[in-house]
Design a protein around this motif. Structure first.
Motif, PDB file in Angstrom:
ATOM      1  N   ARG A 159       2.901  44.505  62.495  1.00  9.96           N
ATOM      2  CA  ARG A 159       2.135  45.569  61.841  1.00  9.96           C
ATOM      3  C   ARG A 159       2.740  46.931  62.141  1.00  9.96           C
ATOM      4  N   ASN A 160       3.093  47.144  63.407  1.00  8.07           N
ATOM      5  CA  ASN A 160       3.656  48.447  63.758  1.00  8.07           C
ATOM      6  C   ASN A 160       5.026  48.670  63.124  1.00  8.07           C
ATOM      7  N   HIS A 161       5.782  47.591  63.014  1.00 10.91           N
ATOM      8  CA  HIS A 161       7.080  47.711  62.328  1.00 10.91           C
ATOM      9  C   HIS A 161       6.855  48.222  60.905  1.00 10.91           C
ATOM     10  N   LEU A 162       5.921  47.578  60.210  1.00 14.26           N
ATOM     11  CA  LEU A 162       5.663  47.981  58.821  1.00 14.26           C
ATOM     12  C   LEU A 162       5.043  49.373  58.753  1.00 14.26           C
ATOM     13  N   LEU A 163       4.199  49.667  59.737  1.00 11.73           N
ATOM     14  CA  LEU A 163       3.553  50.971  59.757  1.00 11.73           C
ATOM     15  C   LEU A 163       4.591  52.086  59.891  1.00 11.73           C
TER      16      LEU A 163
ATOM     17  N   LEU B  30       8.463  38.807  57.269  1.00 12.93           N
ATOM     18  CA  LEU B  30       8.293  40.209  57.648  1.00 12.93           C
ATOM     19  C   LEU B  30       9.275  41.086  56.849  1.00 12.93           C
ATOM     20  N   GLY B  31      10.488  40.595  56.682  1.00 12.11           N
ATOM     21  CA  GLY B  31      11.466  41.341  55.888  1.00 12.11           C
ATOM     22  C   GLY B  31      11.017  41.478  54.444  1.00 12.11           C
ATOM     23  N   ILE B  32      10.427  40.435  53.920  1.00 17.69           N
ATOM     24  CA  ILE B  32       9.934  40.492  52.531  1.00 17.69           C
ATOM     25  C   ILE B  32       8.762  41.475  52.444  1.00 17.69           C
ATOM     26  N   ALA B  33       7.914  41.466  53.475  1.00 15.49           N
ATOM     27  CA  ALA B  33       6.790  42.413  53.492  1.00 15.49           C
ATOM     28  C   ALA B  33       7.313  43.854  53.450  1.00 15.49           C
ATOM     29  N   ALA B  34       8.369  44.104  54.217  1.00 20.01           N
ATOM     30  CA  ALA B  34       8.939  45.455  54.241  1.00 20.01           C
ATOM     31  C   ALA B  34       9.476  45.831  52.859  1.00 20.01           C
ATOM     32  N   ALA B  35      10.090  44.868  52.203  1.00 24.56           N
ATOM     33  CA  ALA B  35      10.639  45.142  50.869  1.00 24.56           C
ATOM     34  C   ALA B  35       9.522  45.446  49.863  1.00 24.56           C
ATOM     35  N   LEU B  36       8.367  44.818  50.068  1.00 19.18           N
ATOM     36  CA  LEU B  36       7.264  44.990  49.110  1.00 19.18           C
ATOM     37  C   LEU B  36       6.429  46.243  49.374  1.00 19.18           C
ATOM     38  N   LEU B  37       6.634  46.835  50.523  1.00 21.41           N
ATOM     39  CA  LEU B  37       5.734  47.875  51.018  1.00 21.41           C
ATOM     40  C   LEU B  37       5.453  48.997  50.010  1.00 21.41           C
ATOM     41  N   GLY B  38       6.457  49.495  49.366  1.00 13.95           N
ATOM     42  CA  GLY B  38       6.272  50.669  48.493  1.00 13.95           C
ATOM     43  C   GLY B  38       6.041  50.347  47.030  1.00 13.95           C
ATOM     44  N   ASP B  39       5.760  49.062  46.729  1.00 16.74           N
ATOM     45  CA  ASP B  39       5.493  48.652  45.349  1.00 16.74           C
ATOM     46  C   ASP B  39       6.633  49.049  44.404  1.00 16.74           C
ATOM     47  N   PRO B  40       7.882  48.696  44.771  1.00 20.06           N
ATOM     48  CA  PRO B  40       9.027  49.175  43.990  1.00 20.06           C
ATOM     49  C   PRO B  40       9.231  48.399  42.691  1.00 20.06           C
ATOM     50  N   GLN B  41       9.898  49.068  41.779  1.00 26.33           N
ATOM     51  CA  GLN B  41      10.238  48.416  40.503  1.00 26.33           C
ATOM     52  C   GLN B  41      11.518  47.591  40.618  1.00 26.33           C
ATOM     53  N   VAL B  42      12.309  47.884  41.629  1.00 30.46           N
ATOM     54  CA  VAL B  42      13.586  47.181  41.793  1.00 30.46           C
ATOM     55  C   VAL B  42      13.614  46.533  43.170  1.00 30.46           C
ATOM     56  N   LEU B  43      13.909  45.242  43.198  1.00 29.87           N
ATOM     57  CA  LEU B  43      13.915  44.510  44.474  1.00 29.87           C
ATOM     58  C   LEU B  43      15.215  43.743  44.653  1.00 29.87           C
ATOM     59  N   LEU B  44      15.787  43.860  45.834  1.00 22.09           N
ATOM     60  CA  LEU B  44      17.000  43.106  46.162  1.00 22.09           C
ATOM     61  C   LEU B  44      16.710  42.232  47.370  1.00 22.09           C
TER      62      LEU B  44
ATOM     63  N   ALA C  17      14.909  61.763  48.803  1.00 25.30           N
ATOM     64  CA  ALA C  17      15.785  60.591  48.775  1.00 25.30           C
ATOM     65  C   ALA C  17      16.794  60.614  49.901  1.00 25.30           C
ATOM     66  N   SER C  18      17.059  61.778  50.431  1.00 23.93           N
ATOM     67  CA  SER C  18      18.046  61.855  51.491  1.00 23.93           C
ATOM     68  C   SER C  18      17.502  61.326  52.815  1.00 23.93           C
ATOM     69  N   ALA C  19      16.177  61.128  52.887  1.00 24.97           N
ATOM     70  CA  ALA C  19      15.607  60.606  54.121  1.00 24.97           C
ATOM     71  C   ALA C  19      16.028  59.174  54.317  1.00 24.97           C
ATOM     72  N   PRO C  20      16.048  58.680  55.561  1.00 20.31           N
ATOM     73  CA  PRO C  20      16.473  57.294  55.760  1.00 20.31           C
ATOM     74  C   PRO C  20      15.541  56.338  55.056  1.00 20.31           C
ATOM     75  N   PRO C  21      16.066  55.292  54.432  1.00 17.99           N
ATOM     76  CA  PRO C  21      15.218  54.314  53.777  1.00 17.99           C
ATOM     77  C   PRO C  21      14.267  53.669  54.769  1.00 17.99           C
ATOM     78  N   ALA C  22      13.197  53.096  54.217  1.00 16.36           N
ATOM     79  CA  ALA C  22      12.081  52.673  55.048  1.00 16.36           C
ATOM     80  C   ALA C  22      12.396  51.618  56.084  1.00 16.36           C
ATOM     81  N   GLY C  23      13.398  50.847  55.895  1.00 15.38           N
ATOM     82  CA  GLY C  23      13.565  49.696  56.798  1.00 15.38           C
ATOM     83  C   GLY C  23      14.379  49.943  58.043  1.00 15.38           C
ATOM     84  N   ALA C  24      14.558  51.175  58.417  1.00 12.03           N
ATOM     85  CA  ALA C  24      15.407  51.451  59.570  1.00 12.03           C
ATOM     86  C   ALA C  24      14.971  50.675  60.794  1.00 12.03           C
ATOM     87  N   PRO C  25      15.856  49.873  61.364  1.00  8.49           N
ATOM     88  CA  PRO C  25      15.480  49.184  62.583  1.00  8.49           C
ATOM     89  C   PRO C  25      15.346  50.197  63.701  1.00  8.49           C
TER      90      PRO C  25
END
Ligand SMILES: Nc1ncnc2c1ncn2[C@@H]1O[C@H](COP(=O)(O)OP(=O)(O)OP(=O)(O)O)[C@@H](O)[C@H]1O
Length: 429
Positions: A91-95, A136-150, A408-416
C-alpha cells in the motif's frame, strides 16, 4: 496510439533496436514478440523515455514521453516488477507513486482490490512471491487510469488463475479503448490475449499484423490423415498415392500422416481410388507458437547446444524432403519464413513531424531499468476478489480523476524508492 519511426538504439557496437517502425493502436491488445535479446525491453524503455534513441523517434499520442502533458496519468507501465522498495508495504509503495502523480489515496485501495492484493496490502513487499510482485507492478501501472499501458512479461510467475486474470484484464482495458502493448514469451497465452502482433528479431521488424494473419502467413495449412492402425500397409499405399499426386507426406507420432499440397477432397478421392479406408481426414492450421518458431528461427541469438532446431519438428524419414514453406503472394521469397520488414518496401507509415525529441541530457543506458519508471502510471478498474478479474469491472469514475499531476518532467510514478527509514514501521501500519 504509440508510434515508432525508424527507432534505433546502439550500445557501442551492439545494435539493440534497428530502424524499427510500427504503430500500436488503441482498442486492441497488441502483442510484442521476439526471441531473447531481440530488443523488446529496449524498445519499451525508449517508448517510456528511459533510453534515448540513437536514431528515429517514438511518440505516444503524438508526443515523446518526456514531452507528454501529465505523462504519469496517460501512460502506465510494468517493466520490472522487482523495481520496488522491499521494505515498504504494497500500500505504501503505491501511495508513494500516487502522491508523486497527484493521484488520490482512495485510488490506491481501488487498484489493490483490482489486483487482488487487499489482504496483504500492509505487508512488506519483500516477502511477496513472484506472482504477488507482478500483481503489485500491475497495480502501479493501473494507478493513474492511463489510456496507454505497456506490460513487459506481465504473466511472469503467475499461476494459471493469475494468467487468466491478466488475460481478462488486458482485454478489458483494450475494450475500453485503451492502447495495450504487451510483451510475452508465452505464445499460447499471446494467442488468447492479443489481436495484433509486432514481432522483432535482432532489433528489426519481422511482422506487424493480426494474430490470424501472422499464423496463416507463417505456417502452411495441412491435413491430418489416419488409416486404421491395424493396417500399416494401407498407410504405405496411401502415402504412395498422395506423393504420386504431388502431395508432401510426413508421418506423425501416433501413426497419422501430415499432408500438404493437396486439398481435402483430393486426398479423399485419392484414398478412394487406392482403396484405402480413412479413419480421419481433418484440416489443421499451425499454432501461433509454431508460426513464431518458423518466423524467428533465423534470428535466435541464444540457443541450447542440445537444440538442433530441426528437432522442433518430427524427424524426416530417410529420403524425404522438408516441406516447402510458401510465403503468401507478394510477401517474401520461397525459402523465407518471414515477410521482409515493411520498411524495406517503402515507408509503411506517415512520418510524424520531426519534433524535438524531448530527451534532454539523460538518455540511454541499462540504468533506466532500475531507474524511475519501471512504472509510469496507471489504470481504471473496480475492486474485486483475489485473483479474479470480473469482466467489465468498472473504470475509475471521472470524479476520481484527481488533482493535476506534476509536470511531465517529474519522475514517473514507479520510481523504486531507496529510503529505509520506514522499514521497521511498515508492518505495523
Ligand atoms: N545498456 C545496455 N548496454 C549494452 N547492451 C545492452 C544494453 N541494454 C540492452 N543491451 C543489449 O541489447 C540487446 C537487446 O536487449 P533487450 O533487453 O532489449 O532484449 P529483449 O528482447 O527484451 O530480451 P528478453 O526477451 O531476454 O528480455 C541485447 O543483446 C542486450 O544485451
Amino acid at each position: 496510439m504509440i508510434e515508432a519511426v525508424g527507432l534505433t538504439k546502439r550500445y557501442g557496437a551492439k545494435t539493440a533496436v534497428d530502424d524499427l517502425s510500427f504503430r500500436v493502436r488503441p482498442g486492441t491488445v497488441t502483442g510484442f514478440l521476439g526471441p531473447n535479446g531481440s530488443g523488446k525491453s529496449t524498445t519499451m524503455r525508449m517508448i517510456l523515455g528511459l533510453d534515448r534513441p540513437t536514431a528515429g523517434h517514438v511518440t505516444i499520442g503524438g508526443y515523446p514521453y518526456r514531452k507528454l502533458p501529465n505523462a504519469p496519468r496517460q501512460v502506465g507501465a510494468l517493466l520490472d516488477a522487482k523495481a520496488v522498495h522491499g521494505g515498504r508495504s504494497a500500500r505504501n509503495h503505491l501511495l508513494c507513486l500516487a502522491q508523486l502523480s497527484g493521484i488520490p489515496e482512495r485510488r490506491v485501495d481501488e487498484v489493490l482490490g483490482v489486483v487482488g492484493l487487499k489482504d496483504v496490502a500492509r505487508k512488506r513487499s519483500k516477502g511477496f512471491s513472484l506472482g504477488m510482485g507482478q500483481r503489485l507492478g500491475i497495480a502501479a501501472a493501473l494507478l493513474g487510469d492511463p489510456q496507454v499501458l505497456l506490460f513487459d512479461e506481465p504473466v511472469n510467475g503467475l499461476d494459471p488463475e493469475g494468467i487468466l486474470w491478466v488475460r481478462n484484464l488486458m482485454k478489458l482495458l483494450a475494450s475500453e479503448g485503451r492502447t495495450v502493448f504487451v510483451s510475452s514469451h508465452l505464445m499460447s497465452e499471446m494467442a488468447l490475449t492479443a489481436e495484433h502482433l509486432i514481432v522483432i528479431g535482432r532489433g528489426r521488424l519481422l511482422a506487424d499484423m493480426s494474430v490470424k494473419d501472422f499464423i496463416s502467413h507463417n505456417s502452411a495449412d495441412f491435413a491430418r490423415v489416419r488409416v486404421p492402425a491395424i493396417e500399416p500397409q494401407q498407410r504405405e499405399k496411401l502415402t504412395a498415392a498422395l506423393t504420386g499426386a504431388g502431395g508432401q507426406v510426413l508421418p506423425e507420432a501416433g501413426g497419422s500422416l501430415r499432408v500438404t499440397g493437396l486439398s481435402l477432397p483430393r486426398i479423399s478421392d485419392l484414398a478412394h481410388e487406392a482403396d484405402v479406408r480413412l479413419w480421419e481426414l481433418s484440416p489443421h492450421q499451425a499454432s501461433l507458437e509454431e508460426a513464431y518458431m518458423r518466423m524467428t528461427q533465423g534470428v535466435v541469438d541464444y540457443r541450447s547446444t542440445a537444440d538442433r532446431r530441426s528437432g522442433l519438428q518430427e524427424p524426416l524419414p530417410p529420403g524425404m524432403q522438408p516441406l516447402p514453406v510458401v510465403p503468401p503472394a507478394g510477401q517474401g521469397q520461397p525459402g523465407w519464413y518471414a515477410p521482409p520488414p515493411p520498411q524495406r518496401g517503402g515507408t509503411p507509415f506517415a512520418m510524424p513531424r520531426p519534433a524535438d525529441d524531448g530527451y534532454g541530457q539523460d538518455g540511454g543506458g541499462r540504468a533506466g531499468r532500475t531507474g524511475p519508471a519501471g512504472y509510469g502510471a496507471q489504470g481504471s478498474v473496480a475492486p474485486q476478489a483475489y485473483g479474479v478479474q470480473a469482466p467489465g469491472a468498472g473504470r475509475l469514475e471521472p470524479s476520481a480523476a484527481a488533482p493535476p499531476a506534476p509536470p511531465a518532467s517529474a519522475p514517473p510514478a514507479g520510481a523504486p524508492a531507496h529510503d529505509t527509514t520506514e522499514r521497521d514501521s511498515e508492518d505495523r501500519r
